[in-house]
Design an enzyme around this catalytic site. Sequence first.
Site, PDB file in Angstrom:
ATOM      1  N   CYS A  57     -10.587  25.997  13.353  1.00  0.00           N
ATOM      2  CA  CYS A  57     -11.814  25.263  13.804  1.00  0.00           C
ATOM      3  C   CYS A  57     -10.681  24.952  15.939  1.00  0.00           C
ATOM      4  O   CYS A  57     -11.490  25.918  15.984  1.00  0.00           O
ATOM      5  CB  CYS A  57     -12.018  24.033  13.381  1.00  0.00           C
ATOM      6  SG  CYS A  57     -13.196  23.354  13.835  1.00  0.00           S
TER       7      CYS A  57
ATOM      8  N   ILE B 121      -2.689  10.049  -6.203  1.00  0.00           N
ATOM      9  CA  ILE B 121      -1.530  10.718  -7.037  1.00  0.00           C
ATOM     10  C   ILE B 121      -1.852  10.372  -8.551  1.00  0.00           C
ATOM     11  O   ILE B 121      -1.415  10.958  -9.550  1.00  0.00           O
ATOM     12  CB  ILE B 121      -0.085  10.627  -6.460  1.00  0.00           C
ATOM     13  CG1 ILE B 121      -0.551  11.694  -5.000  1.00  0.00           C
ATOM     14  CG2 ILE B 121       0.489  11.425  -7.495  1.00  0.00           C
ATOM     15  CD1 ILE B 121      -1.099  12.890  -4.380  1.00  0.00           C
TER      16      ILE B 121
ATOM     17  N   HIS C 106     -13.133  25.114   7.402  1.00  0.00           N
ATOM     18  CA  HIS C 106     -11.218  24.447   7.008  1.00  0.00           C
ATOM     19  C   HIS C 106     -11.332  25.078   6.078  1.00  0.00           C
ATOM     20  O   HIS C 106     -11.441  24.440   5.020  1.00  0.00           O
ATOM     21  CB  HIS C 106     -11.981  23.166   7.344  1.00  0.00           C
ATOM     22  CG  HIS C 106     -11.744  22.591   9.042  1.00  0.00           C
ATOM     23  ND1 HIS C 106     -10.663  21.768   9.377  1.00  0.00           N
ATOM     24  CD2 HIS C 106     -12.818  22.336   9.729  1.00  0.00           C
ATOM     25  CE1 HIS C 106     -11.203  21.525  10.378  1.00  0.00           C
ATOM     26  NE2 HIS C 106     -12.164  21.544  10.488  1.00  0.00           N
TER      27      HIS C 106
ATOM     28  N   SER D 137       1.132  -1.858   0.245  1.00  0.00           N
ATOM     29  CA  SER D 137      -0.048  -0.007  -0.390  1.00  0.00           C
ATOM     30  C   SER D 137       0.866   1.243   0.015  1.00  0.00           C
ATOM     31  O   SER D 137       1.960   0.736  -0.216  1.00  0.00           O
ATOM     32  CB  SER D 137      -1.033   0.232   1.261  1.00  0.00           C
ATOM     33  OG  SER D 137      -0.143  -0.330   2.506  1.00  0.00           O
ATOM     34  N   SER D 138      -0.010   2.691  -0.226  1.00  0.00           N
ATOM     35  CA  SER D 138       0.838   3.870  -0.136  1.00  0.00           C
ATOM     36  C   SER D 138       1.455   4.095  -1.167  1.00  0.00           C
ATOM     37  O   SER D 138       3.037   4.261  -1.045  1.00  0.00           O
ATOM     38  CB  SER D 138       1.856   3.482   0.949  1.00  0.00           C
ATOM     39  OG  SER D 138       0.931   3.571   2.611  1.00  0.00           O
TER      40      SER D 138
ATOM     41  N   TYR E 254      -4.435   8.737  13.568  1.00  0.00           N
ATOM     42  CA  TYR E 254      -3.475   7.848  13.260  1.00  0.00           C
ATOM     43  C   TYR E 254      -3.811   6.564  12.545  1.00  0.00           C
ATOM     44  O   TYR E 254      -2.845   5.880  11.741  1.00  0.00           O
ATOM     45  CB  TYR E 254      -3.304   6.927  14.934  1.00  0.00           C
ATOM     46  CG  TYR E 254      -2.920   8.241  15.501  1.00  0.00           C
ATOM     47  CD1 TYR E 254      -2.002   8.738  15.435  1.00  0.00           C
ATOM     48  CD2 TYR E 254      -3.094   8.031  16.933  1.00  0.00           C
ATOM     49  CE1 TYR E 254      -0.710   9.964  15.887  1.00  0.00           C
ATOM     50  CE2 TYR E 254      -2.503   9.479  17.728  1.00  0.00           C
ATOM     51  CZ  TYR E 254      -1.542  10.041  17.425  1.00  0.00           C
ATOM     52  OH  TYR E 254      -1.337  10.863  18.003  1.00  0.00           O
TER      53      TYR E 254
ATOM     54  N   GLU F 136      -8.841  25.212   4.450  1.00  0.00           N
ATOM     55  CA  GLU F 136      -7.582  24.478   3.712  1.00  0.00           C
ATOM     56  C   GLU F 136      -7.728  23.778   2.779  1.00  0.00           C
ATOM     57  O   GLU F 136      -7.582  22.674   2.148  1.00  0.00           O
ATOM     58  CB  GLU F 136      -6.731  23.503   4.934  1.00  0.00           C
ATOM     59  CG  GLU F 136      -7.547  22.437   5.706  1.00  0.00           C
ATOM     60  CD  GLU F 136      -8.867  22.322   7.059  1.00  0.00           C
ATOM     61  OE1 GLU F 136      -8.380  24.283   6.802  1.00  0.00           O
ATOM     62  OE2 GLU F 136      -8.565  21.877   7.530  1.00  0.00           O
TER      63      GLU F 136
END
Length: 540
Positions: free
Chosen positions: A382, A20, A508, A14-15, A55, A510
Amino acid sequence: MDTKYIFVTGGVVSSLGKGIISSSLACLLKARGLRVTIQKFDPYINIDPGTLNPYEHGECYVTEDGHEADLDLGHYERFTNVRTSRANNVTTGRIYQSVIDKERRGDYLGKTVQIVPHITDEIKRRVKFLGNTGNYDYIITEIGGTVGDIESLPFLEAVRQLRWELGQNSLCVHLTYVPYIAAAKELKTKPTQHSVKALQEVGIQPDILVLRTEKEISADMRRKIALFCNVAQDSVVQSIDVNSIYKVPLMMHAQHVDEIVLRKTGMPVEGEPQMKPWLDFVDKLDKATETVTIGLVGKYVELQDAYKSISEALFHSATYADRKLKLVYIHSEKLNESNADERLGDLDGVIVAPGFGQRGIEGKFVALKWCREHDVPTFGICLGMQCMVIEFARDVLGLEEANSTEMNPHTKENVIDLMEEQKNISNLGGTMRLGAYECSLRHGSKVAAAYGKELISERHRHRFEFNSDYRDRFEAAGMACVGENPATRLVEVVEMPSKRWYIGTQYHPEYSSTVLSPSPIFASFMAAAINYHKEKAAEA
Ligand code: GLN
């Protein structure tokens, strides 16, 4: 034209960056004038990631229509500038929930309800949902997880069936890993061969292989992979490590991935994608030499994905201001009065992060007091904004017990309090104040200047709010309530006009910053940080 469907799967580990790669492909197709959206199908049982600890799964992203979504939807928006919605993120939990609801209603007319065909049909229905709106030419579907996982199987079976039904209107891109074995000084293709085999075993033949690698993959090696995996040689492309994710679309285009996709889905290949604004951005990021240093105070700093949208929004604003971003993560549990000088002293600006619960909150107060007293550009988002309010109430208004009822339900000075509409809610999932709401900004405020207008819309994710009973006292003492919801008068923005830049937003911002449409308030914060940097340099 028929809607075309592109499936993106991942193998080996994974990752690897399926999000992307999907986003980069969408970015290129969009730049060719096509209407594109990306959706993520996640194999976990949670209905959405809203109740997941950062997490576990990094940041929880929020769509305009109030869906708590996988963080990849953030990449989708940042790369394509196309808004996503709750239809763009589906989990196993949501699939099962709707199938079970139908079963309870009797919709299956006495049939035995099974993974095949009922779960797979529900997956297929949702894959095609956005395509059926007629709003898109290409639907890119990223399948979460790794090929070979037990939990991905129903999704892959649905993809297999869809590929069969859709024929040339569909395509599979498989992302795998080519590890470099340092001791042997060699790249190894075997894991890729195995993961393609695993995909073929469930009946899916990839059309394009994207090889994630740290080192250049030779033409010979590509030939070998093509041969073993039944993929055309020009459709084996590499995704080599680069210093910015925003270069990936350019790297894919250099290997003609957009053309291959068009060709394989029966579309004419004409002209070039219009990437000028994107190239200008990448050019700026390459040319920036001066640094701006921003501190991010939060409690999830060990896992940087927890603040993905904030770090990307900062990166967009720094890049457009011709600066290299140096982002310093400051663990709020480890910040105290005795180390504040040392930890905060070199920063040009400070962000106090969103969050939930008591842990790490004291460090946020320390940071805010220090920044307020030293007049450092400071941005509270926030929970960060709520902490700004509490710290100001304690230190300036002298309300020593000021708190949020989230931290102390019995506080006498509940400057931050549970919203009225939240009081009878017991389920945690999807019940916060979520999604985009309008906010009117006070004429003449720094925040109105930042946006260049007085009515904006930004996304929210919270249960607590500024307690309007205290509004006059804050205004009188120098913390102005400069943004409010036009319908409910909920306070959405606080600002200290006497400071260089001391602003907190309940929303938020962002989430809405993209490469081609960066956030105005982040740009304003960044400009203040850069000016402050210059002032300090001039004094020194
Ligand atoms: N915990 C706070 C609330 O629920 C802030 C939430 C956040 O920072 N996203 O209001």
